[in-house]
Design a protein around this motif. Structure first.
Motif, PDB file in Angstrom:
ATOM      1  N   PRO A 113       0.833  -1.216   0.000  1.00  0.00           N
ATOM      2  CA  PRO A 113       0.000   0.000   0.000  1.00  0.00           C
ATOM      3  C   PRO A 113       0.868   1.267   0.000  1.00  0.00           C
ATOM      4  O   PRO A 113       1.937   1.261   0.595  1.00  0.00           O
ATOM      5  CB  PRO A 113      -0.796  -0.114   1.300  1.00  0.00           C
ATOM      6  N   PRO A 114       0.405   2.285  -0.670  1.00  0.00           N
ATOM      7  CA  PRO A 114      -0.869   2.361  -1.377  1.00  0.00           C
ATOM      8  C   PRO A 114      -0.801   1.623  -2.718  1.00  0.00           C
ATOM      9  O   PRO A 114       0.142   1.782  -3.465  1.00  0.00           O
ATOM     10  CB  PRO A 114      -1.084   3.855  -1.580  1.00  0.00           C
ATOM     11  N   THR A 127      -2.510   0.895  -6.359  1.00  0.00           N
ATOM     12  CA  THR A 127      -3.446   1.426  -7.349  1.00  0.00           C
ATOM     13  C   THR A 127      -4.301   0.284  -7.890  1.00  0.00           C
ATOM     14  O   THR A 127      -3.943  -0.902  -7.739  1.00  0.00           O
ATOM     15  CB  THR A 127      -2.703   2.086  -8.523  1.00  0.00           C
ATOM     16  N   ARG A 131      -6.779  -1.769   2.135  1.00  0.00           N
ATOM     17  CA  ARG A 131      -6.159  -0.637   2.843  1.00  0.00           C
ATOM     18  C   ARG A 131      -5.962   0.553   1.904  1.00  0.00           C
ATOM     19  O   ARG A 131      -5.917   1.686   2.350  1.00  0.00           O
ATOM     20  CB  ARG A 131      -4.822  -1.054   3.464  1.00  0.00           C
ATOM     21  N   SER A 132      -5.863   0.278   0.614  1.00  0.00           N
ATOM     22  CA  SER A 132      -5.694   1.326  -0.382  1.00  0.00           C
ATOM     23  C   SER A 132      -7.038   1.805  -0.935  1.00  0.00           C
ATOM     24  O   SER A 132      -7.077   2.574  -1.894  1.00  0.00           O
ATOM     25  CB  SER A 132      -4.805   0.815  -1.518  1.00  0.00           C
ATOM     26  N   GLU A 133      -8.117   1.289  -0.347  1.00  0.00           N
ATOM     27  CA  GLU A 133      -9.483   1.694  -0.688  1.00  0.00           C
ATOM     28  C   GLU A 133      -9.841   1.461  -2.156  1.00  0.00           C
ATOM     29  O   GLU A 133     -10.518   2.270  -2.793  1.00  0.00           O
ATOM     30  CB  GLU A 133      -9.718   3.147  -0.283  1.00  0.00           C
ATOM     31  N   GLN A 134      -9.385   0.326  -2.679  1.00  0.00           N
ATOM     32  CA  GLN A 134      -9.740  -0.063  -4.041  1.00  0.00           C
ATOM     33  C   GLN A 134     -11.089  -0.794  -4.043  1.00  0.00           C
ATOM     34  O   GLN A 134     -11.501  -1.338  -3.024  1.00  0.00           O
ATOM     35  CB  GLN A 134      -8.658  -0.959  -4.644  1.00  0.00           C
TER      36      GLN A 134
END
Length: 183
Positions: A103-104, A106, A142-145
């Motif tokens: 993370p982060p 894509t 955790r990377s809000e994908q």
């Protein structure tokens, strides 16, 4: 180099060289075993630069393998999974930097990692496959994908044939995880 013949030649060559560099070629029993193991350990340590060079060569094929796998048809994907099944040392060695993004993460990195996951189709051990998928899903979350969408996309590329009977197929596993993260 998305030509199947060129890819196959390169993959088989690298697989053979990696196998030569990593396989202990001696009996694991009988007198003198400790000496043989020590000699192998020494040869293995000394071969580290050659192993690393072969891994770099394997990783250099990743863009072409991904192009064929994600841009080709079902027959291309099936062919590539079969080739990797026949070349387990190559399958193990290639793609790790891209298969384990931190993370982060894509959406593109997650999709690339999932394509590699799909391509390796369970690798050698379904338990390792699940650990890999859990770590990848954790990094993507955790990377809000949009993890369910990414998992469903990768499932479209994946085999529906269970390589390990009690574990189900790669496609089923990816869809199971997509459902789990939808709720």
């Amino acid at each position: 180099m998305t030509d199947r013949q060129q890819l196959e030649t390169a993959v088989r060559r690298i697989d053979g060289e990696l196998r030569r560099l990593t396989t202990p070629r001696f009996k694991l029993e009988g007198p003198g075993l400790l000496e043989r193991v020590k000699e192998y350990a020494k040869r293995y340590r000394e071969s580290k630069p050659a192993r690393e060079a072969m891994r770099r060569e394997a990783d250099a094929l990743v863009p072409d393998l991904l192009e064929l796998y994600t841009g080709g048809g079902d027959d291309d994907r099936e062919w590539l999974r079969g080739l990797l099944h026949e070349c387990p040392t190559f399958r193990w060695a290639f793609g790790w930097p891209m298969a384990n993004p931190k993370p982060p993460v894509t959406a593109g990195q997650a999709l690339t990692a999932l394509a590699l996951f799909s391509m390796k189709d369970g690798a050698s051990d379904p338990r390792d496959q699940r650990v890999w998928l859990q770590e990848l899903c954790g990094a993507a979350r955790r990377s809000e994908q949009n993890l369910p969408a990414l998992l469903r996309r990768a499932a479209e590329w994946s085999s529906d044939t269970a390589r390990f009977a009690q574990w189900g197929s790669t496609r089923a596993l990816l869809l199971e995880y997509a459902e789990r993260f939808t709720s």
